[in-house]
Design a protein around this motif. Structure first.
Motif, PDB file in Angstrom:
ATOM      1  N   PRO A 187     -20.326   1.579 -18.534  1.00 26.86           N
ATOM      2  CA  PRO A 187     -18.899   1.869 -18.319  1.00 26.86           C
ATOM      3  C   PRO A 187     -18.248   0.799 -17.443  1.00 26.86           C
ATOM      4  O   PRO A 187     -18.106   0.971 -16.234  1.00 26.86           O
ATOM      5  CB  PRO A 187     -18.923   3.234 -17.630  1.00 26.86           C
ATOM      6  N   THR A 188     -17.847  -0.297 -18.040  1.00 29.88           N
ATOM      7  CA  THR A 188     -17.247  -1.394 -17.281  1.00 29.88           C
ATOM      8  C   THR A 188     -15.879  -1.027 -16.714  1.00 29.88           C
ATOM      9  O   THR A 188     -15.291  -1.821 -15.964  1.00 29.88           O
ATOM     10  CB  THR A 188     -17.110  -2.650 -18.175  1.00 29.88           C
ATOM     11  N   GLY A 189     -15.381   0.141 -17.044  1.00 33.23           N
ATOM     12  CA  GLY A 189     -14.129   0.610 -16.462  1.00 33.23           C
ATOM     13  C   GLY A 189     -14.202   0.741 -14.956  1.00 33.23           C
ATOM     14  O   GLY A 189     -13.169   0.813 -14.289  1.00 33.23           O
ATOM     15  N   ILE A 190     -15.417   0.767 -14.395  1.00 33.66           N
ATOM     16  CA  ILE A 190     -15.569   0.817 -12.939  1.00 33.66           C
ATOM     17  C   ILE A 190     -14.897  -0.397 -12.315  1.00 33.66           C
ATOM     18  O   ILE A 190     -14.445  -0.360 -11.166  1.00 33.66           O
ATOM     19  CB  ILE A 190     -17.065   0.880 -12.546  1.00 33.66           C
ATOM     20  N   LEU A 191     -14.795  -1.492 -13.084  1.00 36.66           N
ATOM     21  CA  LEU A 191     -14.153  -2.703 -12.573  1.00 36.66           C
ATOM     22  C   LEU A 191     -12.652  -2.504 -12.366  1.00 36.66           C
ATOM     23  O   LEU A 191     -12.015  -3.252 -11.622  1.00 36.66           O
ATOM     24  CB  LEU A 191     -14.400  -3.873 -13.528  1.00 36.66           C
ATOM     25  N   PHE A 192     -12.084  -1.482 -13.037  1.00 36.98           N
ATOM     26  CA  PHE A 192     -10.663  -1.193 -12.835  1.00 36.98           C
ATOM     27  C   PHE A 192     -10.377  -0.720 -11.413  1.00 36.98           C
ATOM     28  O   PHE A 192      -9.221  -0.706 -10.984  1.00 36.98           O
ATOM     29  CB  PHE A 192     -10.194  -0.130 -13.833  1.00 36.98           C
ATOM     30  N   SER A 193     -11.427  -0.316 -10.707  1.00 36.05           N
ATOM     31  CA  SER A 193     -11.243   0.086  -9.315  1.00 36.05           C
ATOM     32  C   SER A 193     -10.669  -1.058  -8.498  1.00 36.05           C
ATOM     33  O   SER A 193      -9.907  -0.844  -7.547  1.00 36.05           O
ATOM     34  CB  SER A 193     -12.580   0.531  -8.711  1.00 36.05           C
ATOM     35  N   ALA A 194     -11.047  -2.287  -8.864  1.00 37.11           N
ATOM     36  CA  ALA A 194     -10.509  -3.457  -8.164  1.00 37.11           C
ATOM     37  C   ALA A 194      -9.009  -3.576  -8.391  1.00 37.11           C
ATOM     38  O   ALA A 194      -8.257  -3.969  -7.487  1.00 37.11           O
ATOM     39  CB  ALA A 194     -11.221  -4.727  -8.644  1.00 37.11           C
ATOM     40  N   PHE A 195      -8.545  -3.220  -9.611  1.00 37.01           N
ATOM     41  CA  PHE A 195      -7.110  -3.263  -9.891  1.00 37.01           C
ATOM     42  C   PHE A 195      -6.351  -2.300  -8.987  1.00 37.01           C
ATOM     43  O   PHE A 195      -5.237  -2.588  -8.549  1.00 37.01           O
ATOM     44  CB  PHE A 195      -6.838  -2.891 -11.349  1.00 37.01           C
ATOM     45  N   ALA A 196      -6.959  -1.149  -8.722  1.00 40.24           N
ATOM     46  CA  ALA A 196      -6.272  -0.093  -7.971  1.00 40.24           C
ATOM     47  C   ALA A 196      -5.991  -0.503  -6.535  1.00 40.24           C
ATOM     48  O   ALA A 196      -4.968  -0.119  -5.961  1.00 40.24           O
ATOM     49  CB  ALA A 196      -7.098   1.199  -8.004  1.00 40.24           C
ATOM     50  N   ILE A 197      -6.886  -1.269  -5.938  1.00 45.66           N
ATOM     51  CA  ILE A 197      -6.727  -1.607  -4.529  1.00 45.66           C
ATOM     52  C   ILE A 197      -6.047  -2.957  -4.324  1.00 45.66           C
ATOM     53  O   ILE A 197      -5.658  -3.284  -3.199  1.00 45.66           O
ATOM     54  CB  ILE A 197      -8.086  -1.613  -3.803  1.00 45.66           C
ATOM     55  N   TYR A 198      -5.883  -3.742  -5.391  1.00 48.57           N
ATOM     56  CA  TYR A 198      -5.304  -5.079  -5.223  1.00 48.57           C
ATOM     57  C   TYR A 198      -3.893  -5.068  -4.633  1.00 48.57           C
ATOM     58  O   TYR A 198      -3.617  -5.819  -3.683  1.00 48.57           O
ATOM     59  CB  TYR A 198      -5.299  -5.843  -6.552  1.00 48.57           C
ATOM     60  N   PRO A 199      -2.933  -4.262  -5.149  1.00 47.24           N
ATOM     61  CA  PRO A 199      -1.571  -4.327  -4.604  1.00 47.24           C
ATOM     62  C   PRO A 199      -1.518  -4.061  -3.108  1.00 47.24           C
ATOM     63  O   PRO A 199      -0.768  -4.724  -2.380  1.00 47.24           O
ATOM     64  CB  PRO A 199      -0.823  -3.250  -5.397  1.00 47.24           C
ATOM     65  N   ALA A 200      -2.313  -3.074  -2.638  1.00 53.09           N
ATOM     66  CA  ALA A 200      -2.310  -2.764  -1.207  1.00 53.09           C
ATOM     67  C   ALA A 200      -2.844  -3.938  -0.394  1.00 53.09           C
ATOM     68  O   ALA A 200      -2.297  -4.280   0.664  1.00 53.09           O
ATOM     69  CB  ALA A 200      -3.156  -1.511  -0.948  1.00 53.09           C
ATOM     70  N   ILE A 201      -3.907  -4.582  -0.878  1.00 52.40           N
ATOM     71  CA  ILE A 201      -4.478  -5.719  -0.160  1.00 52.40           C
ATOM     72  C   ILE A 201      -3.502  -6.882  -0.123  1.00 52.40           C
ATOM     73  O   ILE A 201      -3.352  -7.565   0.902  1.00 52.40           O
ATOM     74  CB  ILE A 201      -5.811  -6.145  -0.810  1.00 52.40           C
ATOM     75  N   ASP A 202      -2.806  -7.117  -1.230  1.00 51.32           N
ATOM     76  CA  ASP A 202      -1.861  -8.232  -1.296  1.00 51.32           C
ATOM     77  C   ASP A 202      -0.742  -8.065  -0.271  1.00 51.32           C
ATOM     78  O   ASP A 202      -0.369  -9.023   0.422  1.00 51.32           O
ATOM     79  CB  ASP A 202      -1.281  -8.329  -2.705  1.00 51.32           C
ATOM     80  N   ILE A 203      -0.194  -6.860  -0.154  1.00 53.74           N
ATOM     81  CA  ILE A 203       0.871  -6.607   0.818  1.00 53.74           C
ATOM     82  C   ILE A 203       0.331  -6.697   2.241  1.00 53.74           C
ATOM     83  O   ILE A 203       0.978  -7.254   3.136  1.00 53.74           O
ATOM     84  CB  ILE A 203       1.507  -5.231   0.568  1.00 53.74           C
ATOM     85  N   ALA A 204      -0.887  -6.182   2.457  1.00 51.58           N
ATOM     86  CA  ALA A 204      -1.489  -6.224   3.787  1.00 51.58           C
ATOM     87  C   ALA A 204      -1.682  -7.662   4.261  1.00 51.58           C
ATOM     88  O   ALA A 204      -1.562  -7.958   5.456  1.00 51.58           O
ATOM     89  CB  ALA A 204      -2.826  -5.491   3.779  1.00 51.58           C
ATOM     90  N   ILE A 205      -1.978  -8.574   3.338  1.00 45.94           N
ATOM     91  CA  ILE A 205      -2.145  -9.990   3.686  1.00 45.94           C
ATOM     92  C   ILE A 205      -0.860 -10.543   4.302  1.00 45.94           C
ATOM     93  O   ILE A 205      -0.889 -11.200   5.349  1.00 45.94           O
ATOM     94  CB  ILE A 205      -2.541 -10.806   2.437  1.00 45.94           C
ATOM     95  N   ILE A 206       0.278 -10.277   3.669  1.00 49.94           N
ATOM     96  CA  ILE A 206       1.550 -10.779   4.181  1.00 49.94           C
ATOM     97  C   ILE A 206       1.894 -10.126   5.514  1.00 49.94           C
ATOM     98  O   ILE A 206       2.332 -10.802   6.460  1.00 49.94           O
ATOM     99  CB  ILE A 206       2.673 -10.537   3.156  1.00 49.94           C
TER     100      ILE A 206
END
Length: 352
Positions: A281-300
């Protein structure tokens, strides 16, 4: 780990990602509009637009809960209708929408790098981001998203061969009938080894889109890293410090999407080309998609000093109000950045 536990894990990560993204997007927009007073030019509008896009991305991932199961020469991209209150047709549209948001997000990252590159090396071109022209870049990002979503819809429709190829596995692992669930399939090879060009065209289209955007990101990032020191030496101290901070954030914004957006998708779409004997079930990799927006904003929020100062000011103001039990006349200082990115308090403002 059993498949159902992996599914529960991805749902939990998607929920956490959605909550944190929602909170950080609201905080970011609030600070940008009301507290960060330094003139970022049209880049301010880009940041707000990208934060909204990130919220849409995280929301679609949480609501639709897309799943992917890779098997030998292909994969099944679907969502479980048993967890939804809407029809299969609506959920299928949701899958396409999720794919479109992914494509637009990848594109908008490249647009940000183009802006920073032109701001340093070709300032007159910044006019293309001013006023109503910023809508052109939004339309460009939207068009890439439409192409990505259209590729899924046109090239990966479920057919009789894919049903026969995946049906037993989907039934055994998920307890679902492939012919009756909202989804799409890709099978690169027939059982005789012949190429199924319709499905392969989707992989080619995705490769071209990802490749083009990533080339823009790497080109602009490379040029800025090699020529930035000379260029910013001609700017004022304030502008030099601001460009340096945004460049640091962009460096992280190369690394983070590489591992959370590009790499997971590359793994998913390229595994079938090797036609390996496996089922996962490679859909587990979609977990990375879920957290990306929050990490991107936190960087700024962390790197750009103006946002750190704004957060500090808001927290100090709230503390002052809480300690006084209401309105506080206690003076609260609004910090600004010094030349070495330290906080100083040049003037006082009345507490809220």
């Amino acid at each position: 780990m059993p498949y159902y536990q992996l599914d529960e894990l991805t749902r939990f990560i998607a929920k956490v990602g959605f909550i944190f993204t929602s909170l950080l997007v609201l905080l970011f927009i609030f600070l940008t509009i009301y507290f960060v007073k330094r003139d970022f030019g049209s880049y301010r509008n880009l940041l707000i637009a990208f934060s909204i896009l990130g919220f849409s991305f995280s929301s679609s991932e949480y609501i639709v809960h897309p799943m992917i199961h890779s098997y030998s020469a292909g994969f099944v991209f679907f969502t479980n209708p048993q967890t939804s209150i809407v029809s299969n047709d609506v959920m299928k549209i949701g899958l396409v929408f999720f794919c479109g948001i992914y494509g637009s997000t990848v594109c908008f990252i490249a647009v940000q790098f183009m802006y920073r590159y032109w701001a340093l090396f070709d300032a007159p071109k910044i006019k293309w981001f001013e006023s109503w022209r910023i809508l052109l870049w939004c339309c460009y990002s939207l068009s890439i998203g439409i192409l990505w979503a259209g590729g899924i819809h046109w090239f990966l429709e479920i057919d009789d061969f894919s049903i026969d190829y995946f049906q037993q596995g989907v039934r055994q692992i998920y307890g679902l009938e492939l012919s009756s669930i909202p989804g799409f399939t890709s099978v690169i090879y027939t059982r005789k080894g012949d190429v199924r060009w319709r499905n392969l065209m989707c992989t080619i289209e995705m490769t071209m889109i990802i490749g083009m955007q990533y080339m823009i990101i790497c080109f602009c990032g490379r040029k800025m890293s090699t020529g930035m020191k000379e260029k910013i030496s001609m700017l004022s101290e304030t502008s030099r410090r601001l460009h340096t901070q945004f460049f640091k954030s962009l460096v992280l914004q190369i690394v983070v999407p590489t591992f959370l957006l590009f790499l997971p998708m590359i793994i998913i779409i390229y595994l079938p080309l090797f036609n390996l004997e496996f089922s996962f079930p490679t859909g587990i990799l979609f977990s990375a998609f879920a957290i990306y927006p929050a990490i991107d904003i936190a960087i700024i929020l962390y790197i750009v000093c103006d946002y750190r100062n704004a957060i500090k000011y808001v927290l100090e103001s709230m503390k002052s109000v809480c300690m006084s039990g209401g309105y506080s006349s206690q003076e609260v200082s609004f910090p600004i950045c010094t030349t070495n990115n330290q906080m100083v308090y040049p003037h006082h403002t009345t507490g809220v």
